[in-house]
Write an enzyme that holds these catalytic residues in place. Structure first.
Site, PDB file in Angstrom:
ATOM      1  N   SER A 112      -5.182   7.080  -5.082  1.00  0.00           N
ATOM      2  CA  SER A 112      -4.316   6.171  -5.833  1.00  0.00           C
ATOM      3  C   SER A 112      -3.090   6.878  -6.403  1.00  0.00           C
ATOM      4  O   SER A 112      -2.269   7.402  -5.669  1.00  0.00           O
ATOM      5  CB  SER A 112      -5.110   5.463  -6.932  1.00  0.00           C
ATOM      6  OG  SER A 112      -4.339   4.446  -7.534  1.00  0.00           O
ATOM      7  N   HIS A 113      -2.973   6.902  -7.720  1.00  0.00           N
ATOM      8  CA  HIS A 113      -1.790   7.431  -8.392  1.00  0.00           C
ATOM      9  C   HIS A 113      -1.873   8.933  -8.630  1.00  0.00           C
ATOM     10  O   HIS A 113      -0.959   9.512  -9.220  1.00  0.00           O
ATOM     11  CB  HIS A 113      -1.615   6.721  -9.732  1.00  0.00           C
ATOM     12  CG  HIS A 113      -2.857   6.814 -10.580  1.00  0.00           C
ATOM     13  ND1 HIS A 113      -3.975   6.063 -10.326  1.00  0.00           N
ATOM     14  CD2 HIS A 113      -3.152   7.576 -11.655  1.00  0.00           C
ATOM     15  CE1 HIS A 113      -4.919   6.371 -11.214  1.00  0.00           C
ATOM     16  NE2 HIS A 113      -4.433   7.282 -12.030  1.00  0.00           N
ATOM     17  N   ASP A 276       2.813   2.816  -6.833  1.00  0.00           N
ATOM     18  CA  ASP A 276       2.137   4.114  -6.901  1.00  0.00           C
ATOM     19  C   ASP A 276       1.692   4.594  -5.528  1.00  0.00           C
ATOM     20  O   ASP A 276       2.102   4.067  -4.497  1.00  0.00           O
ATOM     21  CB  ASP A 276       0.951   4.039  -7.862  1.00  0.00           C
ATOM     22  CG  ASP A 276      -0.204   3.222  -7.308  1.00  0.00           C
ATOM     23  OD1 ASP A 276       0.061   2.254  -6.573  1.00  0.00           O
ATOM     24  OD2 ASP A 276      -1.373   3.548  -7.590  1.00  0.00           O
ATOM     25  N   ASP A 278      -1.043   4.444  -3.632  1.00  0.00           N
ATOM     26  CA  ASP A 278      -1.687   3.556  -2.653  1.00  0.00           C
ATOM     27  C   ASP A 278      -1.219   2.112  -2.748  1.00  0.00           C
ATOM     28  O   ASP A 278      -1.762   1.241  -2.071  1.00  0.00           O
ATOM     29  CB  ASP A 278      -3.200   3.626  -2.777  1.00  0.00           C
ATOM     30  CG  ASP A 278      -3.729   3.018  -4.073  1.00  0.00           C
ATOM     31  OD1 ASP A 278      -2.998   3.033  -5.077  1.00  0.00           O
ATOM     32  OD2 ASP A 278      -4.874   2.527  -4.081  1.00  0.00           O
ATOM     33  N   ASP A 280      -1.194  -0.118  -5.350  1.00  0.00           N
ATOM     34  CA  ASP A 280      -1.844  -1.149  -6.157  1.00  0.00           C
ATOM     35  C   ASP A 280      -1.311  -1.234  -7.586  1.00  0.00           C
ATOM     36  O   ASP A 280      -1.641  -2.179  -8.307  1.00  0.00           O
ATOM     37  CB  ASP A 280      -3.370  -0.986  -6.165  1.00  0.00           C
ATOM     38  CG  ASP A 280      -3.860   0.320  -6.762  1.00  0.00           C
ATOM     39  OD1 ASP A 280      -3.013   1.138  -7.184  1.00  0.00           O
ATOM     40  OD2 ASP A 280      -5.087   0.536  -6.789  1.00  0.00           O
ATOM     41  N   ARG A 281      -0.485  -0.286  -7.997  1.00  0.00           N
ATOM     42  CA  ARG A 281       0.094  -0.350  -9.337  1.00  0.00           C
ATOM     43  C   ARG A 281       1.566  -0.743  -9.271  1.00  0.00           C
ATOM     44  O   ARG A 281       2.200  -0.657  -8.222  1.00  0.00           O
ATOM     45  CB  ARG A 281      -0.045   1.006 -10.037  1.00  0.00           C
ATOM     46  CG  ARG A 281      -1.483   1.391 -10.335  1.00  0.00           C
ATOM     47  CD  ARG A 281      -1.549   2.636 -11.178  1.00  0.00           C
ATOM     48  NE  ARG A 281      -2.932   2.911 -11.562  1.00  0.00           N
ATOM     49  CZ  ARG A 281      -3.292   3.703 -12.560  1.00  0.00           C
ATOM     50  NH1 ARG A 281      -2.373   4.309 -13.291  1.00  0.00           N
ATOM     51  NH2 ARG A 281      -4.564   3.902 -12.846  1.00  0.00           N
ATOM     52  N   LYS A 375      -5.779  -4.992  -7.142  1.00  0.00           N
ATOM     53  CA  LYS A 375      -4.475  -5.140  -7.773  1.00  0.00           C
ATOM     54  C   LYS A 375      -3.408  -4.858  -6.735  1.00  0.00           C
ATOM     55  O   LYS A 375      -3.661  -4.163  -5.752  1.00  0.00           O
ATOM     56  CB  LYS A 375      -4.348  -4.235  -8.997  1.00  0.00           C
ATOM     57  CG  LYS A 375      -4.699  -2.774  -8.817  1.00  0.00           C
ATOM     58  CD  LYS A 375      -4.595  -2.072 -10.157  1.00  0.00           C
ATOM     59  CE  LYS A 375      -5.039  -0.610 -10.094  1.00  0.00           C
ATOM     60  NZ  LYS A 375      -6.506  -0.440 -10.117  1.00  0.00           N
TER      61      LYS A 375
END
Length: 542
Positions: A112-113, A276, A278, A280-281, A375
């Protein structure tokens, strides 16, 4: 040919909030990825001949891990794998592909982030057939199997050409390399008024979208620039890179400071946004107006009916417990329920599947809806563009109008990153033991009304999740929340959330840290953060 390889368990292969995350070097150990993926498949049932979706955010080691996943999936008996071209699939796009193609599930390669690169982080996450993260019974089973594994089965077929769309075979399994953007972009076109957004850009509206050299670059360029007519160059840092170009791909006020500074300058575009690692943010900034994720969620919920996909209204709102109460006031006015869940998108899945919630959000820069079960950063940006296209007001004007209607929740999060894990756990344990003694006490001039350790009772399946964050409420409606995060790979991250509701519109333009100064002081002194962790200041303030 399928080989059977003897192996022994690795310690610590327990999936956290968003899968298994470790340093790249940990995943590069011989048998490490193979053990975890085999344990995952050993924990599933009745998938023979079914479809598996595979992709990742393009970070270092992404391609190698995908090849391993494909070969173990072939040995396990899957009938088909859909893999994003170049190994690319954003997390929300993977959810969309799982749902559209009715796949059995999907494996997403991402941390992710978290930072990427050879010395950065890597992760593997399993999503179930509804497109959402695996629930705890599944992740618990994976971990249990990983501690008892003695062998894995893997095809010795050549590596799949991930850069060419089309169909090949690994053993008896079909491998279909697909356009990573197509299914997702098609879904977005059903939700938003693309014609209205085109008109907005045609009228001179300007924006900058910072993809942070991560996965959303191809999606943002295809949708914003090629489909919606945003000016070439609107998307910056749009090429996914294994090390994210040296960026920390987390869209917040620290790691996207250049974007924030631009939007606060005399040369600001009308809208700034970022996503971010991946995808999702999201971060949303208007010209001269930064928007907290909590406020963004509330404003999206209040205006969702302006987008065609939500024209009939929303069934409910769901927010993570640390997210501010701004969405609760919108839900009350709309006459729907606002559900308060633990942190982690998997807790929204039951609500979405049951039709109880339509829009969901977390204060950690995550917002989404029932279109997928993750998300979705770019979805949030498109929703904001749809709102702006219909209302034809600036972001600042829309925010001011919202606060005038609902009041403002002053809100901040202070992160203490890579704290000694034992010290952080001791801090939380000590405060937990003192919760019952806090009501009635006066701290920094404020009286404690109640204090608890948040537990969630799922209204759909009746499950109970405990120890999800320590909450201290004051008689003036303010609150402080303490929580240890499960998304890091080194030490512990202590997150402290501080919130105060302000109904008076004349006091809606105060500096957030100044408006919360007394609560911030209490938040630090109550558990003695400096004394226990050695940290006098947080690592990140958002």
């Amino acid at each position: 040919m399928i080989r059977v390889v003897a192996t022994t368990p690795f310690d610590g292969q327990k999936p956290g909030t968003s899968g298994l995350r470790k340093k790249v070097q940990v995943f590069q150990q011989p048998h490490y990825v193979e053990n975890f993926v085999q344990s995952l498949f050993d924990s599933l049932k009745e998938f023979e001949g079914e479809t598996l979706v595979v992709g990742g955010d393009g970070r270092y080691f992404n391609r190698e891990a995908i090849q391993t996943v494909i070969k173990i999936a072939a040995a396990a008996g899957f009938g088909r794998v859909l893999v994003g071209q170049g190994g690319i699939l954003s997390t929300p796009a993977a959810s969309a592909v799982i749902r559209k193609h009715e796949a059995f599930g999907g494996i997403i390669l991402s941390a992710s982030h978290n930072p990427g690169g050879e010395h950065g982080d890597f992760g593997i996450k399993y999503n179930i057939g509804n497109g959402g993260p695996a629930p705890e019974p599944v992740t618990d089973a994976i971990f249990a199997r990983s501690q008892a594994i003695t062998q894995y089965r893997i095809s010795d077929a050549p590596d799949v050409d991930l850069d060419t769309q089309g169909i090949t075979r690994v053993e008896d399994m079909v491998v279909d390399v697909i356009d990573p953007v197509e299914d997702y972009a098609e879904l977005m076109g059903t939700l938003f008024d693309f014609d209205a957004i085109r008109d907005l850009f045609g009228a001179g509206f300007t924006m900058r979208f910072d993809a942070m050299s991560a996965v959303t670059g191809p999606y943002a360029r295809a949708i914003l620039e090629e489909t919606l007519g945003a000016a070439p160059g609107t998307v910056v840092h749009g090429q996914p890179l294994p090390d994210f170009g040296g960026h920390h791909p987390d869209p917040n006020l620290v790691h996207a400071k250049d974007l924030y500074d631009l939007l606060m300058s005399d040369h600001a575009p009308d809208l700034g946004a970022a996503s971010d690692g991946d995808g999702d943010r999201n971060m949303i900034i208007g010209r001269g107006r930064y928007l907290t994720p909590s406020d963004s969620l509330a404003i999206i919920a209040a205006n969702a009916h302006l987008a065609p996909g939500y024209a009939a209204g929303i069934a409910g709102i769901a927010r993570s417990m640390p997210t501010s109460g701004a969405a609760d006031r919108v839900a009350e006015k709309l006459g729907v329920t606002c559900y308060e869940t633990p942190t982690g998108w998997k807790f929204f899945g039951n609500l979405l599947d049951a039709g109880l919630a339509t829009v969901c959000g977390e204060e950690s820069f995550g917002t989404g809806s029932n279109h997928v079960r993750e998300k979705d950063g770019l979805w949030a940006v498109l929703m904001w563009l749809n709102i702006l296209a219909v209302r034809r007001q600036s972001v600042a004007a829309i925010v001011a109008d919202h606060w005038a209607t609902y009041g403002r929740n002053y809100y901040t999060r202070h992160d203490y990153e890579e704290v000694d894990a034992a010290a952080a756990e001791g801090l939380v344990a000590d405060l937990r033991a003192r919760l019952d003694t806090l009501p009635g006490s006066v701290l920094g001039g404020l009286t404690v009304e109640k204090a608890d350790d948040f537990a969630y009772h799922d209204p759909v399946d009746g499950s109970v999740t405990t120890k999800q964050g320590l909450r201290v409420f004051f008689t003036d409606g303010s609150r402080i929340v303490y929580r240890l995060s499960g998304t890091g790979t080194a030490g512990a991250t202590l997150r402290v959330y501080i919130e105060r509701f302000e109904p008076d519109a004349a006091r809606h333009d105060l500096d957030t840290q100044a408006a919360l100064a007394d609560l911030i002081a209490i938040a630090r002194s109550l558990p003695d953060i400096e004394g226990r962790t050695g940290r006098s200041e947080p690592s990140v303030i958002t």
